[in-house]
Structures are given as C-alpha cells and as structure tokens.
Design a protein around this motif. Structure first.
Motif, mmCIF file in Angstrom:
data_model
loop_
_atom_site.group_PDB
_atom_site.id
_atom_site.type_symbol
_atom_site.label_atom_id
_atom_site.label_comp_id
_atom_site.label_asym_id
_atom_site.label_seq_id
_atom_site.Cartn_x
_atom_site.Cartn_y
_atom_site.Cartn_z
ATOM 1 N N SER A 1 29.698 -23.637 -38.010
ATOM 2 C CA SER A 1 30.465 -24.448 -37.062
ATOM 3 C C SER A 1 30.799 -23.651 -35.807
ATOM 4 O O SER A 1 30.722 -24.167 -34.680
ATOM 5 C CB SER A 1 31.747 -24.940 -37.731
ATOM 6 O OG SER A 1 32.542 -25.670 -36.841
ATOM 7 N N PHE A 2 31.154 -22.391 -35.997
ATOM 8 C CA PHE A 2 31.427 -21.488 -34.870
ATOM 9 C C PHE A 2 30.239 -21.470 -33.910
ATOM 10 O O PHE A 2 30.399 -21.589 -32.686
ATOM 11 C CB PHE A 2 31.706 -20.094 -35.434
ATOM 12 C CG PHE A 2 32.019 -19.040 -34.413
ATOM 13 C CD1 PHE A 2 33.332 -18.671 -34.156
ATOM 14 C CD2 PHE A 2 31.008 -18.400 -33.716
ATOM 15 C CE1 PHE A 2 33.619 -17.692 -33.220
ATOM 16 C CE2 PHE A 2 31.282 -17.423 -32.776
ATOM 17 C CZ PHE A 2 32.599 -17.062 -32.537
ATOM 18 N N LEU A 3 29.047 -21.335 -34.464
ATOM 19 C CA LEU A 3 27.844 -21.250 -33.635
ATOM 20 C C LEU A 3 27.551 -22.563 -32.922
ATOM 21 O O LEU A 3 27.162 -22.572 -31.753
ATOM 22 C CB LEU A 3 26.651 -20.840 -34.499
ATOM 23 C CG LEU A 3 26.739 -19.464 -35.163
ATOM 24 C CD1 LEU A 3 25.551 -19.245 -36.077
ATOM 25 C CD2 LEU A 3 26.829 -18.369 -34.128
ATOM 26 N N LEU B 1 38.129 -25.296 -37.856
ATOM 27 C CA LEU B 1 38.784 -24.168 -37.180
ATOM 28 C C LEU B 1 37.758 -23.129 -36.737
ATOM 29 O O LEU B 1 37.925 -22.498 -35.686
ATOM 30 C CB LEU B 1 39.815 -23.538 -38.109
ATOM 31 C CG LEU B 1 41.028 -24.413 -38.449
ATOM 32 C CD1 LEU B 1 41.929 -23.711 -39.447
ATOM 33 C CD2 LEU B 1 41.803 -24.774 -37.186
ATOM 34 N N GLY B 2 36.694 -22.948 -37.527
ATOM 35 C CA GLY B 2 35.625 -22.054 -37.087
ATOM 36 C C GLY B 2 34.982 -22.539 -35.801
ATOM 37 O O GLY B 2 34.665 -21.750 -34.909
ATOM 38 N N GLY B 3 34.795 -23.865 -35.680
ATOM 39 C CA GLY B 3 34.243 -24.426 -34.445
ATOM 40 C C GLY B 3 35.158 -24.216 -33.255
ATOM 41 O O GLY B 3 34.702 -23.867 -32.156
ATOM 42 N N ILE B 4 36.466 -24.414 -33.473
ATOM 43 C CA ILE B 4 37.425 -24.178 -32.386
ATOM 44 C C ILE B 4 37.369 -22.725 -31.935
ATOM 45 O O ILE B 4 37.426 -22.419 -30.733
ATOM 46 C CB ILE B 4 38.849 -24.541 -32.849
ATOM 47 C CG1 ILE B 4 38.961 -26.051 -33.090
ATOM 48 C CG2 ILE B 4 39.892 -24.092 -31.835
ATOM 49 C CD1 ILE B 4 38.777 -26.892 -31.858
ATOM 50 N N ALA B 5 37.237 -21.807 -32.898
ATOM 51 C CA ALA B 5 37.143 -20.390 -32.544
ATOM 52 C C ALA B 5 35.893 -20.117 -31.712
ATOM 53 O O ALA B 5 35.926 -19.312 -30.762
ATOM 54 C CB ALA B 5 37.131 -19.538 -33.816
ATOM 55 N N GLY B 6 34.780 -20.786 -32.040
ATOM 56 C CA GLY B 6 33.557 -20.588 -31.264
ATOM 57 C C GLY B 6 33.693 -21.059 -29.835
ATOM 58 O O GLY B 6 33.278 -20.371 -28.891
ATOM 59 N N ALA B 7 34.278 -22.246 -29.638
ATOM 60 C CA ALA B 7 34.492 -22.736 -28.271
ATOM 61 C C ALA B 7 35.466 -21.842 -27.516
ATOM 62 O O ALA B 7 35.299 -21.601 -26.313
ATOM 63 C CB ALA B 7 35.012 -24.173 -28.320
ATOM 64 N N THR B 8 36.488 -21.347 -28.218
ATOM 65 C CA THR B 8 37.470 -20.476 -27.573
ATOM 66 C C THR B 8 36.840 -19.182 -27.102
ATOM 67 O O THR B 8 37.145 -18.679 -26.013
ATOM 68 C CB THR B 8 38.617 -20.168 -28.552
ATOM 69 O OG1 THR B 8 39.226 -21.391 -28.967
ATOM 70 C CG2 THR B 8 39.669 -19.284 -27.891
ATOM 71 N N LEU B 9 35.925 -18.633 -27.913
ATOM 72 C CA LEU B 9 35.273 -17.378 -27.523
ATOM 73 C C LEU B 9 34.548 -17.521 -26.193
ATOM 74 O O LEU B 9 34.572 -16.597 -25.369
ATOM 75 C CB LEU B 9 34.287 -16.947 -28.611
ATOM 76 C CG LEU B 9 33.458 -15.699 -28.279
ATOM 77 C CD1 LEU B 9 34.349 -14.480 -28.127
ATOM 78 C CD2 LEU B 9 32.395 -15.455 -29.343
ATOM 79 N N VAL B 10 33.901 -18.673 -25.974
ATOM 80 C CA VAL B 10 33.154 -18.885 -24.727
ATOM 81 C C VAL B 10 34.075 -18.729 -23.520
ATOM 82 O O VAL B 10 33.758 -18.007 -22.557
ATOM 83 C CB VAL B 10 32.504 -20.279 -24.736
ATOM 84 C CG1 VAL B 10 31.976 -20.644 -23.350
ATOM 85 C CG2 VAL B 10 31.380 -20.333 -25.761
#
Length: 885
Positions: free
Chosen positions: A701-703, A600-609
C-alpha cells in the motif's frame, strides 16, 4: 529403506514437453518417506519417470546468439559515442576570454563531482554489505532451487556494485564532455546558428549513446558472469541481477539530490542578488555567483540526469526481462529466449534509430523565423518513425510462436502504444512549458500585476498540467495490458508483459530524448560564456534562443522520465508482490486498503512524497541563503566590482555551494531509505498476530500511494518550474517591458520558486519512486520462516502428503479448476511431510529431525490439489498430462 534417485528441474507448463529441473544433470536422492515395496512408492517413482522421460535438462545450454548481436550493437554504440566526442572536441574553443570562463567551469564541476562521488560510494559500500548479509540469511527462492544462499547473496551484491559503478561513470563522463562542449557551442554561435545547434545536439547525444550502451553492456556482462557462479537457465538469470537496478538508483538518487541542490542554490542566489537587487543581467561577469551557477548546470543537469536515466533504463529492462522470463515458461522451448531478450534488443535498436535521427537533424544557417524546437523535433520524428518499424520487426523476430501465431501482432501494438505515449508526452510538455503557447504567456501576463500573481499563475499551470499526462498514462497502461492479455488467450501474465513491451516502446527513442535533455545545460552554459566574455549581441541572441529551447527539452525529459517511471512502477509492483509471495510461501493476490494497517501504510507512502520534496526545497533554500549572503558581502566589501575595477571572488561561492550541497543531500537520502523499512518492520512486529503478511501488505500500500501521488506531484513540480523559467525568458525578449522592468522582476521571483521545483525536488522524486519499489523486495516485512514452520507443523498434524498448486495471476480460474480436488481420500500412511507448489514449482519438504530435503517433482500450473498418497500424485500427473490445454 532403499532410496531411488531422480533429477530436479524446471518444467514447461503448457507445451507437450516437460523439462526436469537439473543442476547440469546432477542426480539427487528423494526424501526417505516411503518403503520401496509400498505401492505408493511405486506411484512416486512412476510419476518421476513420466517427468524424466521428457526433454533433457537445458540449464547449461549456451546463451542465445541474439545476446551477442545486442552486445555487438552496444560496442558499436560506444564507438559512435567516441566519434561524437571527437567531432565535438575537434571544434574551435573560441577566444581567450571564452577559454578562461570555460576552464573555471571545468575546475568547479570536476572538484564537486569528485568529492560527491567519494561520499556516495562510501555510503554504497555500507549498503553493499547490508544487502549481502540480508540475502545470505534468507532462504533460497523456490524459483531458483539450485542457488545456495551465499551464491545468491554474491550475485546480488556484485550486480549492485556494478550498477553503482556504471551509473557513476555514465554521469561523470557525460559531464566531462559537457563542460568541454559548452565553449565550443559558444564559439560556433559566433559563426552560425546552424553550427551551434549541431554542436550542442551532438554533444548531448554523446551522453545518450553512452548511457544506453553502458546499460546494455553491464547487463550482458552480468548475464555471462553470474552463470559462472550459478548454472541457471536464461529465464532465471534476471532474478540474480536485481541489485543492478538498485545500485544504479542508489547512485542516481544522491547524484540527482546533490547536483540539484548545487545548481539551484547557486542559481537562486545569483538571480536574487544579481538581477533583483543589483539590476545586472543574467550571467553577468560582475556577479560573484555566476561561475557556481554555470557549474551547477553541469553537475545537476548533465551528471545527475545521466545517472538518473541510467537507473531508469536499467531498472525497466530488468523488470521486463523478469516478466518475459516468467511468461516464456508457458511457451515452447524454442520461443522462450526471445521473450527474455526482447528488452535488450529494443534498446540496441534505439542506438541505431536515434543515431540516424541525430545525424539527420540539421538547422538552417540563420535563426530568423526558426523555432529551434521544431528543428530538434524534425530529427526526433525520424527516430520515432524508424523505431515504429523496428518494434514491429523485433516483435515478429523474437515474440512469434506457432502455438500463438498472432501474439507478436498484439505485442507490436503494445510497443506502438508506448512509442505514441512518449510522443504525446513531448507534445503536452511542450505546450505547457514553451512560450509559443498560451500557458507560459499567461504567466508572463500575470507578472504585470506583481510577484504574487506570477506565482499564482505558475502554480495553476503546473496543477492543470497533471491532467493530460495522467490520462495518457492511464490509457496507455490499460490498452497495453488488455492487448497483451489478448495475445495469449486472456493470460494476465501476458497482460503484464504487454505493459512491459509498452514501456520498452516508450523508451525506444530514449537516446534522442537524452540528447535533447543534455542539449539544454550545454546551451545554457554557452550563453553564460558568451555573456561573460562580452561577445556581440547577435551571438547572445543565438544562444538565448537555444537556451529557451533547452528549458523546454529539459522539461520534456523530466516528463518523459516520470511517464516511463509510471509504467515501470506497475511492472515493479507486480514483481514486488511475486517476490513477497515467494518468500512467504503463499500467494498475495490483492491488497485490501480497508484494513487499518494497510491504509496507514498508504498514508505513510503519500506523506513521504511531500516530506521528501519539502526536504529537497529546504536544502536548496538553506544553501541559497549562504550564497546570497556571500554575494551581498562581496558587493559591499568590493565596490569596484560594479564598475569593473575589481574582480569578484568566484571561488568562494563555488566552495560554499559545494559544501552546502554535500551536507544537505544526506538528510533527504536517509529519509528516503529508512522510512519504508520502518513502516514494513513496524507493522510486521506490531500487527502480525492475525496476519503474518501484514507488513508486506502495508508496504505494498505504501508503494501504491507513493507512486500515484509522487507521479502527479513530480509532473506538477517539473512543469510549473519550466513554465516559470520560460515566462521570464519570454519577457526578456522585450515583451511587457523587457529586461529590468517590474514584470521582469516579478518573473524572476517566479523563476526562483520554480528552480528547486524543476531541477531538485521534481527529478529526485521520480528516482525516489522507482528506488522504493526496487529496494523493497526483501524479507524484512514478511514472516517467512516462522510462517513456513507453522505450515509444516500443520502438515505433521494432518499426517498426509499435501500438494499445493497455488493459483497465481499467470493462470485463469477456468484452467485452475481442471486439477482441483484430485486424489484418493482416507489414506493416512504417509510420514510427516509437506509438499508445496509455489509459482508452478512442486516441492517436497521432509521435516525429519534436523534436516529438510527438497526435491522437485515437476511443475503444475493450475489450481490446488490435495492428494493423500503417491497413487493420488500419479493420478494427478496423468490427468494433468491428458487434460492439459
């Protein structure tokens, strides 16, 4: 109990010499854990003597002479930049009409930047206080044991402030020269294509030389300055400068955002009403938004890009210095400084080789049959050739060791891989954005059938353009990593340093690349001045050809920046994991995305972009609507504008865009700053019961997701925007009906879609990517103190002296096995204590009543050792020294 004394200090890991960490020879007392008559205490003292018998402390040794050489070259760079500025400003400013237009551009640009930078620095003060307080309350890192919390906080805060100030100065001074160069390029175009090219390139070179020189001098000044506060060794100093890159990226993010919103809001507003509705040429003096458009080229493409590349270079130099410092501890003492100073030396070389290439770039007097891009590439090829030789020479001088005599050759290959990557990026970007190649001509062809097909064609070109850069990045990253590993017998830390050398190789001609980038807005402004001052068509043809190349060079620089950001983020991500491990007291070696919180942290990172990009586009659209409404109302209220009997109100458009840009840049900046903090803190609070590092892993993961998706999306935006713009210019040369035709109007629509893509969202994205990685190296996502307290309680329950030799990525598992499970079993006479080796630094923590003393016993790089008494410690030491590879 009679305590003995011993010295603390860093230890050489692989050589036959072992330095004890020391604060200038300061003697400290060990924790009172053992009776002196106890045989175990004798073992502890003998173990200490083994380490103390090695080389004397070198913490306060003078900095290497290479640092002074780099500083001298950087000062020479400032002198060269001053000469370039004097040469350009010594040129003729043209007639009175040219000077009037130029003065209006200067006034608008200076007014906007003064207001914008005042707003940015107010926000920077708030962030500065927050950073100081955050580092003030965190425990000192174990790789800097001699640093008190307040000293660490002071050093990071000062470096942050220095990065902010120098990044702002680099952008402002570059813009100051650019707004005085544009009229001189316009005047030179009245005389010859050759002179106009030379003036434009040397004016752009001023910014390139200034930025790199200021980055180097800023880092060198901080290296000397922080030693006055913390007497650290050379390899430790870069850790104290992490705020420098963050400060530069903070200013760059807002400068790029605000400047991008300004320039594209004015550009879109001017094009939609002027070209499409009023059917007047680009940069026509009858268009009320034309001055705002020309001002935007300077505040966005000159000042914004100057701050942007300052941040890129600063962050990548510091990351490479940190990796070089870590790797150098595996090498003999006389070879260590070269690995730390190599990134600085590469950029000093860049000032020399790019300066030679710039001075050797010369265009023919006539522009007939001459592609200006080939003229610029001829000079760039000279710089690339010299840089290739320079990389090999510097690798031999700085990275050679007798223990690994061929290591410098491997690192030379890494640097050449990076240099080749930069050149390939330029070729690929030129292919997709230059109208001499099929992709742009396909967009122009699609314009014949309408606005929609033009937009579809442009989007398809941008999407296809991501494949080649992604492949180049992957090959360069893998090759440099594997080649670096081979340099030091398969060491992963050497692989990381190989990637750092490749990044430095890619940036080894950044001065010339930045010169080509700033060349674009300067020649664009020159074309506007020529049009508004009603110069002959032949002059406009010269500036049009230079302007078209300027679009390509700007796209090249954006692609170049994204490529270097990709390599740098790999380094910064590794540094992030090391910092988390240091704070947490345990190694974070892998991030498992099958864990729900991590995924979910990774999904949040892609979403931020995508959300951040959408905010940037929305900001441009909102500001552009205000410009469109103002221009329409002026045409209605002043009908004499079209026949020249009335003058448009340029100032009102400049005022509208200034207010809108400053207002609209805040929301994306806040989102970019707060979302990662919220993600890490949320998962730390909500899910840390089973894993106290879950917040840090979610941020990791976000990064990763943000970097991978952000790099590809930025390439798409930058390339599609540049292709749309040059498709329009291709049609304006008379193809498919020329100016005013239906195909031209469709191309203008595509250009307006591409403008915020290539000049606002795309450039801001690559700043966002590196800013996130640089700024997430803080303790908010790690349960550091609580975790260490729990571990110390565990140590009390066990009642034994535990030595943790944490295996890190710096050492192979084969070597780690050499010291595992050493020591006598069953001895339980040790008082409550807990010892840890973190990143190779062995510490003893005494959990007595209200205090906890830390004493360094040495450095052991391999594996994990549990010893139950000090005789076991002595045995481990002796065996380590005898079995050391």
């Amino acid at each position: 109990m009679a305590p003995a004394s011993f010295a603390r200090a860093p230890v050489d890991k692989f050589s036959s010499t072992y330095d004890l960490p020391s604060s200038g020879g300061l003697q400290v007392r060990p924790p009172a854990l053992f009776r002196e008559e106890d045989r175990a205490s004798e073992g502890l003292m003998e173990a200490t003597e083994i380490l103390q018998s090695r080389n004397p402390p070198t913490v306060t040794a003078p900095l290497p002479s290479m640092l002074y050489v780099v500083a001298l070259v950087a000062v020479g760079g400032l002198a060269f930049a001053s000469w370039l500025a004097a040469w350009v400003l010594g040129k003729d400013e043209g007639d009175e009409k040219m000077r009037q237009v130029s003065d209006a551009i200067r006034e608008g640009a200076a007014g906007f930047l003064s207001t914008q930078y005042a707003s940015i620095f107010k926000l920077a003060v708030v962030v500065l206080v927050g950073i100081f307080l955050m580092y003030l309350v965190r425990e000192p890192p174990k790789n800097l044991p001699q640093v008190a919390s307040w000293r660490l906080a002071f050093c990071v805060a000062v470096s942050f402030a220095t990065g902010c100030i120098l990044s702002g100065i680099a952008g402002y001074v570059g813009m100051w020269v650019a707004v005085r160069s544009n009229v001189r390029v316009a005047s030179a175009a009245c005389r010859s294509f050759q002179e106009a090219t030379a003036v434009g390139l040397r004016a752009g070179a001023f910014s390139g030389v200034l930025v790199v020189s200021m980055v180097l001098l800023g880092i060198i000044a901080l290296l000397f300055g922080v030693r006055l506060v913390v007497p650290a060794a050379l390899h430790q100093l870069p850790f104290l400068l992490v705020g420098y890159g963050f400060g530069a990226s903070f200013v760059a993010l807002f400068a790029q955002l605000g400047g991008g919103i300004y320039t594209k809001a004015a550009d879109v507003g001017a094009d939609m009403v002027g070209k499409v509705e009023a059917d007047i040429p680009e940069d026509d003096p009858r268009n009320p938004a034309v001055i705002a458009d020309l001002v935007g080229d300077n505040v966005g493409d000159c000042a914004g890009r100057g701050a942007d590349l300052f941040e890129s270079i600063a962050g990548e130099i510091l990351a490479a210095m940190i990796l070089g410092g870590s790797l150098s501890q595996q090498l003999p003492a006389d070879a260590r400084s070269g690995y730390v100073l190599f990134p600085l030396a590469i950029h000093a070389m860049d000032l020399i080789v790019s300066g030679i290439g710039i001075m050797m770039t010369e265009a023919p007097k006539s522009s007939k049959g001459i592609d200006p891009m080939e003229v610029l590439k001829s000079g760039y090829k000279v710089s690339v050739g010299l840089a290739g030789v320079g990389i090999v020479v510097l690798c031999r001088l700085l990275l050679y060791t007798e223990e690994h005599p061929k290591a410098w050759m491997h690192f030379s290959v890494c640097g050449l891989v990076g240099l080749g990557t930069a050149f390939l990026f330029i070729l690929v970007t030129q292919y997709y954005t230059d109208f001499n190649f099929p992709p742009v001509r396909q967009i122009a062809q699609a314009s014949l059938t309408g606005h929609g097909t033009n937009v579809i064609a442009g989007m398809s070109v941008g999407m296809r353009a991501t494949a080649a850069p992604a492949g180049i990045i992957c090959v360069a990253l893998l090759c440099s990593y594997k080649t670096g590993m081979a340099a030091l017998d398969g060491s992963p830390s050497a692989g990381l340093f190989g990637t750092a050398v490749a990044t430095m190789g890619m940036l080894s001609t950044v001065v010339f690349v930045l010169a080509m980038d700033v060349f674009g807005p300067i020649t664009d402004n020159a074309g506007g001045i020529v049009e508004m001052s009603e110069q002959p068509e032949t002059v406009r043809n010269i500036t049009d050809s230079l302007d078209a190349v300027g679009n390509t060079t700007k796209a090249i620089t954006k692609g170049f920046s994204v490529g270097s950001a990709s390599l740098a983020c790999f380094l910064l991500f590794s540094a992030f994991l090391d910092e988390v491990s240091e704070l947490a007291g345990e190694r974070v070696g892998a991030v498992d995305i099958s864990v729900p919180e991590v995924f979910l942290g990774g999904i949040a990172g892609a979403t931020l972009v995508f959300y951040f990009s959408g905010q940037c586009m929305t900001a441009v659209g909102s500001a552009a609507q205000e410009v469109v409404n103002n221009v329409r109302s002026q045409f209605r209220e002043r009908p004499g504008i079209m026949d020249g009997s009335q003058k448009p109100d340029y100032a009102s458009c400049v005022s509208i865009v200034t207010r809108a840009a400053l207002r609209e840049m805040v929301a994306p900046g806040i989102v970019a700053t707060t979302v990662p903090l919220c993600v890490g803190f949320f998962f730390r609070v909500a899910s840390s019961g089973n894993d106290r590092l879950i917040g840090a892993k979610a941020i990791a993961s976000f990064l990763m997701f943000a970097t991978s998706s952000g790099v590809l999306f930025a390439i798409f935006l930058n390339t599609a925007g540049g292709a749309w713009d040059n498709a329009k210019k291709y049609i304006e040369q008379g193809v498919h009906g020329g100016k005013g035709s239906a195909a031209h109007k469709a191309a203008v629509t595509g250009d307006t879609v591409g403008d915020p893509s290539k000049d606002t969202a795309g450039p801001s994205l690559h700043v966002l990517i590196k800013r996130e990685v640089c700024s997430k190296r803080d303790p908010y996502c790690v349960g550091g103190r609580e975790g260490r307290k729990a571990e110390r309680k565990e140590g009390r329950k066990e009642g034994m002296l535990r030595l943790h030799f944490l295996e890190t990525s710096r050492h192979s598992s084969e070597k780690a096995k050499k010291l595992q499970q050493i020591g006598a079993e069953g001895w339980k006479g040790c008082e409550a204590s807990f010892c840890r080796v973190n990143f190779g630094a062995l510490w003893m923590e005494n959990d007595g009543d209200a205090t906890r003393e830390r004493k360094s016993l040495g450095v052991f790089p391999f594996g994990e050792v549990i010893v139950h008494d000090n005789i076991g410690l002595l045995t481990a030491l002796r065996r380590h020294l005898s079995e050391r590879p």
